[in-house]
Design an enzyme around this catalytic site. Structure first.
Site, PDB file in Angstrom:
ATOM      1  N   ARG A  38       0.974  -1.052   0.021  1.00  0.00           N
ATOM      2  CA  ARG A  38       0.070  -0.125  -0.242  1.00  0.00           C
ATOM      3  C   ARG A  38       0.869   1.014   0.083  1.00  0.00           C
ATOM      4  O   ARG A  38       1.759   1.358   0.930  1.00  0.00           O
ATOM      5  CB  ARG A  38      -0.832   0.113   1.201  1.00  0.00           C
ATOM      6  CG  ARG A  38      -2.168  -0.816   1.034  1.00  0.00           C
ATOM      7  CD  ARG A  38      -3.218  -0.370   0.159  1.00  0.00           C
ATOM      8  NE  ARG A  38      -4.504  -1.483   0.054  1.00  0.00           N
ATOM      9  CZ  ARG A  38      -4.332  -2.333  -0.695  1.00  0.00           C
ATOM     10  NH1 ARG A  38      -3.532  -2.833  -1.798  1.00  0.00           N
ATOM     11  NH2 ARG A  38      -5.371  -3.396  -0.729  1.00  0.00           N
ATOM     12  N   HIS A  47      -1.248  -0.673  -9.702  1.00  0.00           N
ATOM     13  CA  HIS A  47      -1.601  -1.220  -8.775  1.00  0.00           C
ATOM     14  C   HIS A  47      -2.266  -2.721  -9.723  1.00  0.00           C
ATOM     15  O   HIS A  47      -3.528  -3.127  -9.483  1.00  0.00           O
ATOM     16  CB  HIS A  47      -2.930  -0.922  -8.248  1.00  0.00           C
ATOM     17  CG  HIS A  47      -3.362  -1.269  -6.909  1.00  0.00           C
ATOM     18  ND1 HIS A  47      -3.681  -0.695  -5.736  1.00  0.00           N
ATOM     19  CD2 HIS A  47      -3.392  -2.691  -6.470  1.00  0.00           C
ATOM     20  CE1 HIS A  47      -4.268  -1.578  -4.813  1.00  0.00           C
ATOM     21  NE2 HIS A  47      -3.805  -2.982  -5.267  1.00  0.00           N
TER      22      HIS A  47
HETATM   23  P1  NDP Z   1      -1.416 -10.918   5.224  1.00  0.00           P
HETATM   24  O1  NDP Z   1      -2.356 -10.442   6.111  1.00  0.00           O
HETATM   25  O2  NDP Z   1      -1.548 -12.310   5.154  1.00  0.00           O
HETATM   26  O3  NDP Z   1       0.163 -10.589   5.937  1.00  0.00           O
HETATM   27  C1  NDP Z   1       0.514  -9.551   6.367  1.00  0.00           C
HETATM   28  C2  NDP Z   1       1.900  -9.796   7.019  1.00  0.00           C
HETATM   29  O4  NDP Z   1       2.305  -8.387   7.453  1.00  0.00           O
HETATM   30  C3  NDP Z   1       2.041 -10.800   8.139  1.00  0.00           C
HETATM   31  O5  NDP Z   1       3.147 -11.440   7.897  1.00  0.00           O
HETATM   32  C4  NDP Z   1       2.150  -9.843   9.437  1.00  0.00           C
HETATM   33  O6  NDP Z   1       2.511 -10.359  10.618  1.00  0.00           O
HETATM   34  C5  NDP Z   1       3.007  -8.657   8.780  1.00  0.00           C
HETATM   35  N1  NDP Z   1       2.516  -7.378   9.743  1.00  0.00           N
HETATM   36  C6  NDP Z   1       1.349  -6.789   9.774  1.00  0.00           C
HETATM   37  N2  NDP Z   1       1.571  -5.784  10.741  1.00  0.00           N
HETATM   38  C7  NDP Z   1       2.618  -5.737  10.983  1.00  0.00           C
HETATM   39  C8  NDP Z   1       3.442  -5.129  11.858  1.00  0.00           C
HETATM   40  N3  NDP Z   1       2.947  -3.924  12.472  1.00  0.00           N
HETATM   41  N4  NDP Z   1       4.624  -5.228  11.965  1.00  0.00           N
HETATM   42  C9  NDP Z   1       5.417  -6.325  11.318  1.00  0.00           C
HETATM   43  N5  NDP Z   1       4.884  -7.070  10.416  1.00  0.00           N
HETATM   44  C10 NDP Z   1       3.580  -6.880  10.296  1.00  0.00           C
HETATM   45  O7  NDP Z   1      -1.358 -10.113   3.871  1.00  0.00           O
HETATM   46  P2  NDP Z   1      -1.061 -10.625   2.541  1.00  0.00           P
HETATM   47  O8  NDP Z   1       0.382 -11.261   2.564  1.00  0.00           O
HETATM   48  O9  NDP Z   1      -2.169 -11.293   1.998  1.00  0.00           O
HETATM   49  O10 NDP Z   1      -0.960  -9.039   1.804  1.00  0.00           O
HETATM   50  C11 NDP Z   1      -0.261  -8.174   1.926  1.00  0.00           C
HETATM   51  C12 NDP Z   1      -0.745  -6.661   1.486  1.00  0.00           C
HETATM   52  O11 NDP Z   1      -0.415  -6.798  -0.190  1.00  0.00           O
HETATM   53  C13 NDP Z   1      -2.086  -6.649   1.584  1.00  0.00           C
HETATM   54  O12 NDP Z   1      -2.428  -6.132   2.840  1.00  0.00           O
HETATM   55  C14 NDP Z   1      -2.425  -5.378   0.700  1.00  0.00           C
HETATM   56  O13 NDP Z   1      -2.330  -4.209   0.927  1.00  0.00           O
HETATM   57  C15 NDP Z   1      -1.219  -5.964  -0.680  1.00  0.00           C
HETATM   58  N6  NDP Z   1      -1.660  -6.354  -1.787  1.00  0.00           N
HETATM   59  C16 NDP Z   1      -1.261  -5.699  -2.910  1.00  0.00           C
HETATM   60  C17 NDP Z   1      -1.740  -6.101  -4.123  1.00  0.00           C
HETATM   61  C18 NDP Z   1      -1.287  -5.556  -5.421  1.00  0.00           C
HETATM   62  O14 NDP Z   1      -1.908  -5.477  -6.568  1.00  0.00           O
HETATM   63  N7  NDP Z   1      -0.306  -4.535  -5.310  1.00  0.00           N
HETATM   64  C19 NDP Z   1      -2.958  -7.427  -4.465  1.00  0.00           C
HETATM   65  C20 NDP Z   1      -2.983  -7.908  -3.110  1.00  0.00           C
HETATM   66  C21 NDP Z   1      -2.562  -7.476  -1.908  1.00  0.00           C
HETATM   67  P3  NDP Z   1       2.287 -11.745  11.247  1.00  0.00           P
HETATM   68  O15 NDP Z   1       2.482 -12.700  10.171  1.00  0.00           O
HETATM   69  O16 NDP Z   1       3.034 -12.079  12.239  1.00  0.00           O
HETATM   70  O17 NDP Z   1       0.938 -11.458  11.518  1.00  0.00           O
HETATM   71  C1  OXD Z   2      -5.263  -5.565  -2.871  1.00  0.00           C
HETATM   72  C2  OXD Z   2      -5.832  -6.454  -4.075  1.00  0.00           C
HETATM   73  O1  OXD Z   2      -5.416  -5.900  -1.687  1.00  0.00           O
HETATM   74  O2  OXD Z   2      -5.772  -6.261  -5.107  1.00  0.00           O
HETATM   75  O3  OXD Z   2      -4.657  -4.652  -3.363  1.00  0.00           O
HETATM   76  O4  OXD Z   2      -6.291  -7.487  -3.583  1.00  0.00           O
END
Ligand code: NDP
Ligand code: OXD
Length: 311
Positions: free
Chosen positions: A226, A274
């Site tokens: 993001r 995106h």
């Molecule tokens: P998840 O919710 O599965 O994983 C999030 C990860 O971030 C976890 O490992 C979590 O730790 C870690 N995390 C969250 N908060 C913190 C913090 N404060 N400090 C340290 N680590 C933290 O998310 P996804 O992997 O599924 O997706 C990640 C992001 O990718 C989404 O939230 C979205 O914003 C983005 N996205 C972008 C897309 C694009 O097209 N550009 C498409 C899809 C998603 P823990 O494992 O310990 O909980």
């Molecule tokens: C996002 C998605 O979270 O495209 O960005 O799923």
């Protein structure tokens, strides 16, 4: 008679594909899209990506809101939702797509491709002696459903990979770090930094002037999570000073990135709209349908989101 209906709202025109994919899984589900919403009292489920303000307030019997994507930041901060269950999408297609984007961005830097892109534009043959992948250090911030597989794949390819997450992880080939100390360590010791950390109250502007200052001069930065995880003004400054050597950005504080935005002007910044990962309805519908079946039985949905945690 009250019906069991789902309301669909998407930023892209994929309602036909979703209607078909869900009908194959749940033939009894009434799939509704504006303007044909029928009686709002029938709506028990929502499958939505950033619907307009006030959208949900019309549905008094809403039980489950499934985010039409992985990042739930826009959903959990809404004020038009009564307490309902939240879930997100997660499917193998989305994981593969994000992994392919991260592998592309990291490999492009590891193999000095931007040097050759620039040399080609000048019409010059320029040779940079390739380095072993094991000599190239990559940090993945966020080791969740998308970050975990991306980090694992980079490690399998031979890169030296570190990861940072809230809780420790045991991913083959990936050194796990947590906490502020862990973040500072991975920022300071890796030459390619990838953000796959969700946007939450804790991660908003996680990477600002101080954090960029900790990174090595010439660091390569990839943001596919993001835009607001980054302080964009600080990023621009770090790019302008040359402290950040290259960046690949798929996400921005404001999307679409406005015309004339300073980030457009950097030759060493790759911008994609995106698109790092998307959901393929055929692959994701099974879990959406299963969540509905579970909620019908009074069980939690798959991929449930904790709004208090924010991801
Ligand atoms: P998840 O919710 O599965 O994983 C999030 C990860 O971030 C976890 O490992 C979590 O730790 C870690 N995390 C969250 N908060 C913190 C913090 N404060 N400090 C340290 N680590 C933290 O998310 P996804 O992997 O599924 O997706 C990640 C992001 O990718 C989404 O939230 C979205 O914003 C983005 N996205 C972008 C897309 C694009 O097209 N550009 C498409 C899809 C998603 P823990 O494992 O310990 O909980
Ligand atoms: C996002 C998605 O979270 O495209 O960005 O799923």
């Amino acid at each position: 008679m009250s019906r069991d209906a789902l309301v669909f709202y998407s930023a892209v025109d994929d309602s036909v594909a979703w209607r078909e994919a869900l009908a194959a899984e749940l033939p009894d589900l009434d799939f509704r899209v504006e303007p044909d919403l029928g009686d709002p009292a029938d709506i028990r489920y929502a499958l939505c990506w950033t619907p307009p303000k006030g959208f949900f307030a019309r549905f008094p019997n809403l039980q489950l809101v499934t985010n039409l994507g992985a990042g739930v930041d826009a959903l959990v901060r809404r004020d038009d939702l009564a307490p309902v269950k939240f879930s997100r999408l997660s499917d193998p297609g989305m994981v593969q797509m994000m992994t392919s984007y991260i592998v592309f961005a990291v490999t492009r830097y590891a193999r000095d491709i931007p040097v050759y892109e620039r040399a080609k534009r000048r019409g010059e043959w320029e040779y940079v002696h390739p380095r072993a992948l094991s000599d190239i250090t990559v940090a993945v911030l966020g080791l969740g459903e998308l970050g975990g597989p991306a980090a694992r794949t980079l490690a399998q390819m031979g890169f030296t990979v570190s990861g940072w997450s809230r809780t420790p992880k045991d991913i083959p080939g990936v050194t796990s770090h947590t906490g502020r100390e862990g973040l500072e360590h991975v920022l300071a010791t890796n030459e390619i930094i990838v953000s796959l950390v969700p946007l939450t109250l804790e991660t908003q502007r996680l990477l600002g002037a101080g954090e960029f200052g900790l990174m090595r001069k010439g660091v390569k930065f990839v943001n596919a999570s993001r835009g607001a995880v980054v302080d964009e003004a600080a990023l621009i400054e770090a790019l302008a000073s040359g402290h950040i050597g290259e960046a690949t950005l798929d996400v921005f504080e404001t999307e679409p990135l406005p015309a004339g935005h300073p980030l457009w002007a950097f030759e060493n910044v790759m911008i994609t709209p995106h698109m790092a990962s998307i959901t393929v309805p055929k692959l994701a519908a099974r879990d959406v349908a299963e969540s509905i079946r579970r909620v019908r039985q009074g069980l939690p949905p798959l991929h449930e989101v904790d709004p208090a945690r924010g991801y």
